[in-house]
Design an enzyme around this catalytic site. Structure first.
Site, PDB file in Angstrom:
ATOM      1  N   ASN A  82      29.100 -72.700 102.147  1.00  0.00           N
ATOM      2  CA  ASN A  82      29.219 -71.411 101.475  1.00  0.00           C
ATOM      3  C   ASN A  82      28.265 -71.294 100.293  1.00  0.00           C
ATOM      4  OD1 ASN A  82      31.309 -70.646 103.196  1.00  0.00           O
ATOM      5  ND2 ASN A  82      32.919 -71.292 101.794  1.00  0.00           N
ATOM      6  N   PHE A 106      39.381 -75.348 108.254  1.00  0.00           N
ATOM      7  CA  PHE A 106      40.198 -74.861 107.146  1.00  0.00           C
ATOM      8  C   PHE A 106      41.077 -73.746 107.686  1.00  0.00           C
ATOM      9  CE2 PHE A 106      40.540 -71.762 103.520  1.00  0.00           C
ATOM     10  CZ  PHE A 106      41.343 -72.533 102.696  1.00  0.00           C
ATOM     11  N   PHE A 134      43.688 -78.347 105.513  1.00  0.00           N
ATOM     12  CA  PHE A 134      42.297 -78.697 105.786  1.00  0.00           C
ATOM     13  C   PHE A 134      42.244 -79.952 106.662  1.00  0.00           C
ATOM     14  CE2 PHE A 134      38.120 -80.517 104.945  1.00  0.00           C
ATOM     15  CZ  PHE A 134      37.304 -79.404 105.042  1.00  0.00           C
ATOM     16  N   THR A 141      35.763 -71.384  85.238  1.00  0.00           N
ATOM     17  CA  THR A 141      36.080 -70.039  85.685  1.00  0.00           C
ATOM     18  C   THR A 141      37.558 -69.759  85.423  1.00  0.00           C
ATOM     19  OG1 THR A 141      36.491 -70.816  87.944  1.00  0.00           O
ATOM     20  CG2 THR A 141      34.267 -70.037  87.435  1.00  0.00           C
ATOM     21  N   GLY A 165      35.047 -68.806  94.504  1.00  0.00           N
ATOM     22  CA  GLY A 165      34.487 -69.840  93.633  1.00  0.00           C
ATOM     23  C   GLY A 165      33.176 -70.393  94.154  1.00  0.00           C
ATOM     24  N   ASP A 166      33.074 -70.532  95.476  1.00  0.00           N
ATOM     25  CA  ASP A 166      31.826 -71.013  96.079  1.00  0.00           C
ATOM     26  C   ASP A 166      30.688 -70.031  95.795  1.00  0.00           C
ATOM     27  OD1 ASP A 166      33.599 -72.859  97.096  1.00  0.00           O
ATOM     28  OD2 ASP A 166      33.598 -72.010  99.116  1.00  0.00           O
TER      29      ASP A 166
END
Length: 328
Positions: free
Chosen positions: A52, A102, A116, A223, A256-257
């Site tokens: 990603n 995933f 996962f 973040t 986030g990726d």
């Protein structure tokens, strides 16, 4: 700038539940939990943290080097990534395991329950970064994102021994790693990426205070969801960057990726950390508006208009020269 992104490469199976997980949880019975949720939708998408991140960087005109382990079922996915600017020549292909999976269900509150399956990812611990650096004439940065834990530690140790700057991005693996492993992973990192919860978990498990972590890494990026992101570089005052508002919320998987992809693209362009975080936040907004982590499309004018709305015309002018790769 030659940036290698190490970590998971996976297929995402994304489902939606038109209810709230919280309504089905009995706190006093969590030790006996046995639940199933009726999913309303299923999307099978390309994913994996490293893939990603690399995809996002490729979309912004960089040529990231993806490093990880996959199964022989990776052929179509490889073609997709190459077509979007990702160097896939340093990926290990397992002869016995499938590419990682995933499986995630998201409820109406955007809460998620996921599983996962590592699959071929467990073989990433056999990958050496030396041959990757030799093939490319050196590496300027290695991103150590969620992966087989032994692979993460191996990549970090190799970066130290070879003098290659690295970015530590432990993310979900913090839950499984012990304090000593986390200390090995982040000590000496040029960049440390976490969200707010992961930052607290890293401090708890390592026994290091925020000040001690700040002494051991050059730049710490935390973040904070809707509260934006804080970037704290050694010897400088922390910088806070607000989020770029989304037009709609579809699925938070991969947000986030995407932030990391945009931040790293900014580094590749030579931008200051504040502008890097702005680019990351803008790209993250595109992902939350789509189902799937690699399904968004970037248009130059639309991107700049939204960027200017979020961060001002001056900030958009700084980014504009680097977006020539985007369609109008």
């Amino acid at each position: 700038m030659r940036i290698a992104v190490t970590g998971s490469i996976a297929t995402d199976h994304l489902m939606t539940f038109e209810g709230r997980f919280a309504d089905s949880l009995v706190v006093e019975q969590l030790d006996k939990i046995s639940l199933s949720f009726l999913a309303e939708d299923l999307q099978i998408r390309r994913g994996g943290v490293a893939a990603n991140i690399a995809f996002g960087m490729g979309n912004l005109g960089l040529r990231p080097i993806l490093v990880g382990a996959v199964g022989e079922d990776f052929r179509d996915y490889r073609s997709w990534l190459v077509r979007h600017g990702v160097d896939c020549d340093s990926i290990l292909v397992s002869e016995v395991r499938h590419t990682a999976r995933f499986v995630c269900t998201t409820d109406s509150d955007m809460a998620q329950i996921a599983t996962f399956y590592a699959g071929a990812m467990s073989e990433a611990r056999a990958i050496e970064l030396g041959p990757v650096a030799e093939r490319l004439g050196g590496l300027d940065l290695v991103v150590v994102s969620p992966n087989d834990p032994e692979a993460m530690l191996r990549h970090t140790a190799e970066c130290r021994s070879r003098g290659i700057p690295f970015a530590a991005d432990p993310s979900q693996q913090l839950a499984w790693m012990d304090g000593e492993s986390i200390r090995q992973l982040i000590d000496g990192a040029t960049y440390l990426f976490t969200n707010e919860y992961e930052a607290a978990l890293a401090e708890q498990k390592t026994g290091w205070s925020p000040a001690e972590i700040a002494e051991r890494v050059h730049t710490r990026i935390i973040t904070k969801g809707r509260d934006g992101v804080t970037v704290a570089a050694k010897g400088q005052d922390p910088v806070h960057v607000p989020i770029a508002r989304e037009a709609r919320t579809a699925d938070p998987t991969g947000v986030g990726d995407a932030f990391r992809a945009g931040f790293l693209a900014g580094l590749g362009w030579g931008l200051p950390a504040e502008q890097c975080a702005q680019v990351g936040s803008m790209l993250a907004t595109y992902v939350i508006e789509t189902v799937g982590t690699q399904e968004y499309e970037l248009g130059q004018q639309r991107f700049l208009a939204r960027f200017a709305e979020a961060y001002g015309a001056g900030a958009a002018d700084v980014v504009r020269p680097h977006l020539h790769c985007l369609r109008p």
